[in-house]
Design an enzyme around this catalytic site. Structure first.
Site, PDB file in Angstrom:
ATOM      1  N   ASP A   1       0.824  -1.206   0.000  1.00  0.00           N
ATOM      2  CA  ASP A   1       0.000   0.000   0.000  1.00  0.00           C
ATOM      3  C   ASP A   1       0.858   1.257   0.000  1.00  0.00           C
ATOM      4  O   ASP A   1       2.079   1.209   0.159  1.00  0.00           O
ATOM      5  CB  ASP A   1      -0.914   0.015   1.232  1.00  0.00           C
TER       6      ASP A   1
ATOM      7  N   LYS B   1      -3.679   2.958  -1.826  1.00  0.00           N
ATOM      8  CA  LYS B   1      -4.987   3.566  -1.655  1.00  0.00           C
ATOM      9  C   LYS B   1      -4.857   4.746  -0.706  1.00  0.00           C
ATOM     10  O   LYS B   1      -4.066   4.738   0.218  1.00  0.00           O
ATOM     11  CB  LYS B   1      -5.996   2.557  -1.090  1.00  0.00           C
TER      12      LYS B   1
END
Length: 459
Positions: free
Chosen positions: A248, A270
């Site tokens: 991530d 994200k």
């Protein structure tokens, strides 16, 4: 990287050593161990050099240095106590594009000699690039105490099995699993150390005959809040064994670099309000890679089970029949508060902690009255965009406007910044901060002035 670490194969290759004293003797021992064909040049030699020459282990040349000695030489070491001679050797070697080491003069050398941990055929080299040789030596001593003496026998035995392993296992993933089982096999290591060849043979055959699960697996690993030093040992172990790392936005480059160099890295970052890869596609990606026989690490910032959607991904894998495991990480609330000098609990100020997602909407059914209770600490994850709403709802429930608050930006990293104020200022402070940030509300924030220890940018 100032120096490229390489290991040179010098067996039967001509090398020149200039110097005949104690320092040169130490370098000669290394060259002899490497199987080099050594010529040693000096005006005088100590007894050890004379003994080596008598045993035909090397050749001595009694003379001043002559650049002609460099003809057909692969490597040269200047180890005299005369800097002018050393410089002459270095300059002559450089003209001929021959690698030259000048002892104790890294600035006048085309290669340097590291501190060595010898578990032949396994070798470990430690170097500070000549800037801190004492530190390199201390690290070598530390590693010497940690690495078992029988590692060399284990490595040599692995070399004997390489061709058989290639025939027995077609897939690279299956070979890797075999080697990892072999290298952590305590009984096999003991048998090798005691030179019990019959027992070694028995244990080896058991390893070859045991079925290897060719299915891949997914390990959900919490990377911690930012500082690579906060990654757990188990997380590091899984990261270094992974074929594929799916990570991530909040995972730092320093942590990613701890993975294997040949591991595939897939970014699915994200952030609030933006999803570069939809969650269902991430789920499918994990399943696809695991079904292909890969070991997949799903690397998430903080702890994967605290506002990390880790459970959702594992539910999908469970339904798909994909094996998985979880390695927890230090969550942002714990790491960022500690690095900011803010205890989450305190006997006089807070008897509890509430971890709350900041992705709250104006119609969200949060129990704001319980959140406004006294003697507790509130920690909001991903709350910057809703900071003013959080401020207003808590004040509506009679939480005093003067309650201390802090916004921790890039917590635990070298870019950490802490903005402090009162609850009535939370919305204003949030406008000065950027993601990733954590909001802490409670009287414990007031202890920051006394307990702050980590160098950060404070506002």
């Amino acid at each position: 990287m100032d120096y490229l670490p390489i290991f040179c194969q010098l067996h039967d290759k001509p090398c020149l050593l200039v110097g005949g004293g104690e320092i040169a003797e130490r370098k000669a021992r290394l060259l002899l161990d490497a199987g080099a064909v050594i010529t040693v040049n000096a005006l005088d030699f100590n007894d050890q050099f004379r003994a080596w020459e008598k045993d035909a282990q090397l050749t001595l040349v009694h003379s001043t240095f002559d650049p002609a000695l460099l003809n057909e030489v692969w490597l040269v070491i200047a180890a005299t106590d005369n800097q002018d001679v050393n410089n002459h050797v270095y300059a002559s070697a450089s003209e001929r594009r021959i690698f030259c080491n000048v002892v104790d003069s890294p600035e006048r050398a085309s290669f340097i000699m590291p501190s060595i941990i010898d578990r032949s055929p396994l070798m470990v080299a430690v170097s500070s690039g000549g800037t801190a040789p004492v530190l390199a030596r201390l690290l070598r001593e530390k590693l010497e105490s940690i690495l078992p003496q029988n590692l060399g026998k284990l490595a040599a035995f692995a070399g004997e099995l390489r061709s058989r392993v290639k025939i027995r296992f077609c897939k690279m993933s299956a070979r890797r699993r075999f080697w990892e089982k072999l290298f952590v096999h305590d009984r096999l290591a003991q048998a090798l150390a005691s030179e019990d060849r019959e027992r070694v043979q028995q244990l080896t055959e058991l390893l070859f005959s045991a079925p290897l699960d060719d299915r891949g697996e997914v390990t959900l690993v919490g990377a911690g809040p930012g500082d690579a030093g906060l990654l757990t040992l188990k997380g590091l172990q899984h990261l270094q064994q992974a074929d594929i790392v799916v990570y991530d936005r909040l995972v730092s480059k320093e942590i990613l670099n701890l993975s294997r160099r040949d591991a595939e890295r897939i970014f699915v970052g994200k952030a609030s309000g933006y999803h570069s890869v939809p969650q269902d596609q991430i789920n499918q990606l994990l399943e696809e890679k695991a079904r292909a026989g890969h070991r997949v690490v799903r690397l998430k910032g903080g702890d994967p089970f605290i506002f990390g959607r880790g459970a959702e991904e594992l539910e999908y894998l469970q339904q798909a029949g994909v094996p998985f495991s979880v390695v927890p990480g230090i969550t942002a609330a714990s790491g960022c508060s500690a690095y900011s000098g803010i205890p989450l609990t305190h006997r006089d100020h807070s008897q509890g902690v509430r971890l709350i997602t900041g992705h709250v909407k104006h119609d969200t059914d949060l129990d704001w009255s319980s959140l406004a209770a006294e003697k507790q600490t509130l920690v909001f994850y991903m709350g910057l965009q809703q900071a003013e709403h959080i401020q207003n709802k808590l004040i509506e429930q009679q939480l005093p406007e003067t309650v201390p608050v802090a916004i921790i930006e890039n917590g635990t990293s070298t870019k950490q910044r802490v903005l402090s104020g009162q609850l009535s200022q939370l919305g204003e402070l949030a406008q000065q901060a950027s993601s990733p940030s954590l909001i802490i509300i409670g009287n414990v924030v007031g202890l920051r002035e006394k307990l702050s220890w980590f160098s950060d940018q404070t506002a």
